[in-house]
Design a protein around this motif. Structure first.
Motif, PDB file in Angstrom:
ATOM      1  N   GLY A  78     -15.388   8.150 -26.267  1.00 44.70           N
ATOM      2  CA  GLY A  78     -15.637   6.718 -26.335  1.00 44.70           C
ATOM      3  C   GLY A  78     -16.800   6.471 -27.263  1.00 44.70           C
ATOM      4  N   TYR A  79     -16.677   5.458 -28.144  1.00 48.73           N
ATOM      5  CA  TYR A  79     -17.714   5.271 -29.158  1.00 48.73           C
ATOM      6  C   TYR A  79     -18.182   3.824 -29.318  1.00 48.73           C
ATOM      7  N   GLY A  80     -17.765   2.919 -28.457  1.00 48.95           N
ATOM      8  CA  GLY A  80     -18.196   1.530 -28.601  1.00 48.95           C
ATOM      9  C   GLY A  80     -18.165   0.805 -27.275  1.00 48.95           C
ATOM     10  N   ASP A  81     -18.333  -0.524 -27.346  1.00 46.92           N
ATOM     11  CA  ASP A  81     -18.404  -1.344 -26.143  1.00 46.92           C
ATOM     12  C   ASP A  81     -17.045  -1.870 -25.702  1.00 46.92           C
ATOM     13  N   ASN A  82     -16.007  -1.627 -26.473  1.00 47.92           N
ATOM     14  CA  ASN A  82     -14.667  -2.093 -26.152  1.00 47.92           C
ATOM     15  C   ASN A  82     -13.867  -0.929 -25.573  1.00 47.92           C
ATOM     16  N   ALA A  83     -13.048  -1.195 -24.558  1.00 48.29           N
ATOM     17  CA  ALA A  83     -12.248  -0.119 -23.944  1.00 48.29           C
ATOM     18  C   ALA A  83     -11.370   0.590 -24.962  1.00 48.29           C
ATOM     19  N   CYS A  84     -10.958  -0.111 -26.000  1.00 53.84           N
ATOM     20  CA  CYS A  84     -10.100   0.498 -27.027  1.00 53.84           C
ATOM     21  C   CYS A  84     -10.880   1.340 -28.036  1.00 53.84           C
ATOM     22  N   ASP A  85     -12.190   1.352 -27.941  1.00 52.58           N
ATOM     23  CA  ASP A  85     -13.008   2.195 -28.820  1.00 52.58           C
ATOM     24  C   ASP A  85     -12.985   3.625 -28.291  1.00 52.58           C
ATOM     25  N   THR A  86     -11.792   4.216 -28.323  1.00 53.39           N
ATOM     26  CA  THR A  86     -11.553   5.543 -27.761  1.00 53.39           C
ATOM     27  C   THR A  86     -10.674   6.330 -28.722  1.00 53.39           C
ATOM     28  N   ASP A  87     -10.989   7.584 -28.912  1.00 54.40           N
ATOM     29  CA  ASP A  87     -10.173   8.477 -29.744  1.00 54.40           C
ATOM     30  C   ASP A  87      -9.748   9.682 -28.923  1.00 54.40           C
ATOM     31  N   THR A  88      -8.607  10.224 -29.275  1.00 53.34           N
ATOM     32  CA  THR A  88      -8.143  11.492 -28.717  1.00 53.34           C
ATOM     33  C   THR A  88      -8.735  12.619 -29.546  1.00 53.34           C
ATOM     34  N   LEU A  89      -9.262  13.628 -28.882  1.00 58.85           N
ATOM     35  CA  LEU A  89      -9.797  14.816 -29.549  1.00 58.85           C
ATOM     36  C   LEU A  89      -8.733  15.908 -29.457  1.00 58.85           C
ATOM     37  N   PHE A  90      -8.368  16.492 -30.574  1.00 59.20           N
ATOM     38  CA  PHE A  90      -7.248  17.427 -30.592  1.00 59.20           C
ATOM     39  C   PHE A  90      -7.276  18.271 -31.857  1.00 59.20           C
ATOM     40  N   ALA A  91      -6.432  19.263 -31.856  1.00 58.52           N
ATOM     41  CA  ALA A  91      -6.030  19.967 -33.072  1.00 58.52           C
ATOM     42  C   ALA A  91      -4.522  20.161 -32.936  1.00 58.52           C
ATOM     43  N   SER A  92      -3.797  20.013 -34.029  1.00 56.77           N
ATOM     44  CA  SER A  92      -2.340  20.159 -33.952  1.00 56.77           C
ATOM     45  C   SER A  92      -1.809  20.801 -35.217  1.00 56.77           C
ATOM     46  N   VAL A  93      -0.640  21.397 -35.058  1.00 55.49           N
ATOM     47  CA  VAL A  93       0.049  22.061 -36.160  1.00 55.49           C
ATOM     48  C   VAL A  93       1.504  21.628 -36.137  1.00 55.49           C
ATOM     49  N   ILE A  94       2.041  21.384 -37.322  1.00 55.19           N
ATOM     50  CA  ILE A  94       3.482  21.151 -37.467  1.00 55.19           C
ATOM     51  C   ILE A  94       4.008  22.209 -38.425  1.00 55.19           C
ATOM     52  N   VAL A  95       5.006  22.934 -37.952  1.00 57.22           N
ATOM     53  CA  VAL A  95       5.691  23.940 -38.771  1.00 57.22           C
ATOM     54  C   VAL A  95       7.059  23.385 -39.123  1.00 57.22           C
ATOM     55  N   LYS A  96       7.396  23.409 -40.401  1.00 56.89           N
ATOM     56  CA  LYS A  96       8.760  23.113 -40.839  1.00 56.89           C
ATOM     57  C   LYS A  96       9.377  24.437 -41.243  1.00 56.89           C
TER      58      LYS A  96
END
Length: 166
Positions: A78-96
């Motif tokens: 969470g980074y602000g005063d609004n409930a939507c001021d939220t990010d997902t922390l992740f790492a991801s890979v897509i293999v084709k």
């Protein structure tokens, strides 16, 4: 997402570190068909096991193109005063890539042993039944392209953990 890009080596390292992903094949109705799979990476080759028939296998035989998506969930910030001021922390890979069935029982045994050793090391000393190897489908995803991205926490943000499994 260039700002949050993983290098090819970082993407391979993440792929090797995770255990489960979603494999998508091309359905005969034109829709993607995604199934969760446990997998193992051996010599930069991706292997998984499953039934020898079914929708995923039918899709592979008709069109071997596939993708595998792997995600390492790392919580939220969470980074602000609004409930939507939220990010997902992740790492991801897509293999084709393309998918093929492995028919060599020696290779199948090697893959099944590697899956057991990785996912349930407590069972590593148990024998692998050769008759079950013959009846088990083992598949390879041949990597054509691998890309990865991540979202790291901002030092000033408030961290929230990933919710526990239900």
């Amino acid at each position: 997402m260039q700002k949050y890009h993983l290098s090819e080596q970082e993407s391979m390292d993440l792929l090797k570190g995770c255990e489960c992903g979603v494999l998508c094949t091309n359905g005969d109705d034109g829709f993607p068909y995604g199934t969760p799979v446990n997998y193992v990476v051996l010599e930069d080759r991706i292997f998984f096991h499953g039934r020898m028939r079914g929708t995923r296998v039918s899709n592979m035989l008709r069109d071997p193109r596939c993708s595998l998506t792997v995600t390492d969930e790392r919580g939220y910030q969470g980074y602000g005063d609004n409930a939507c001021d939220t990010d997902t922390l992740f790492a991801s890979v897509i293999v084709k890539g393309t998918m093929c069935q492995i028919d060599d029982n020696y290779v199948k045994t090697k893959v099944l042993r590697a899956l057991i050793d990785r996912l349930t090391p407590e069972r590593a000393s148990l024998p692998v039944d050769p008759e079950r190897v013959v009846r088990t489908g083992v598949y390879e995803v041949i990597i054509k392209e691998i890309t990865g991205k991540y979202r790291a926490p901002n030092p000033e943000s408030v961290r929230y953990p990933v919710k526990s499994q239900r």
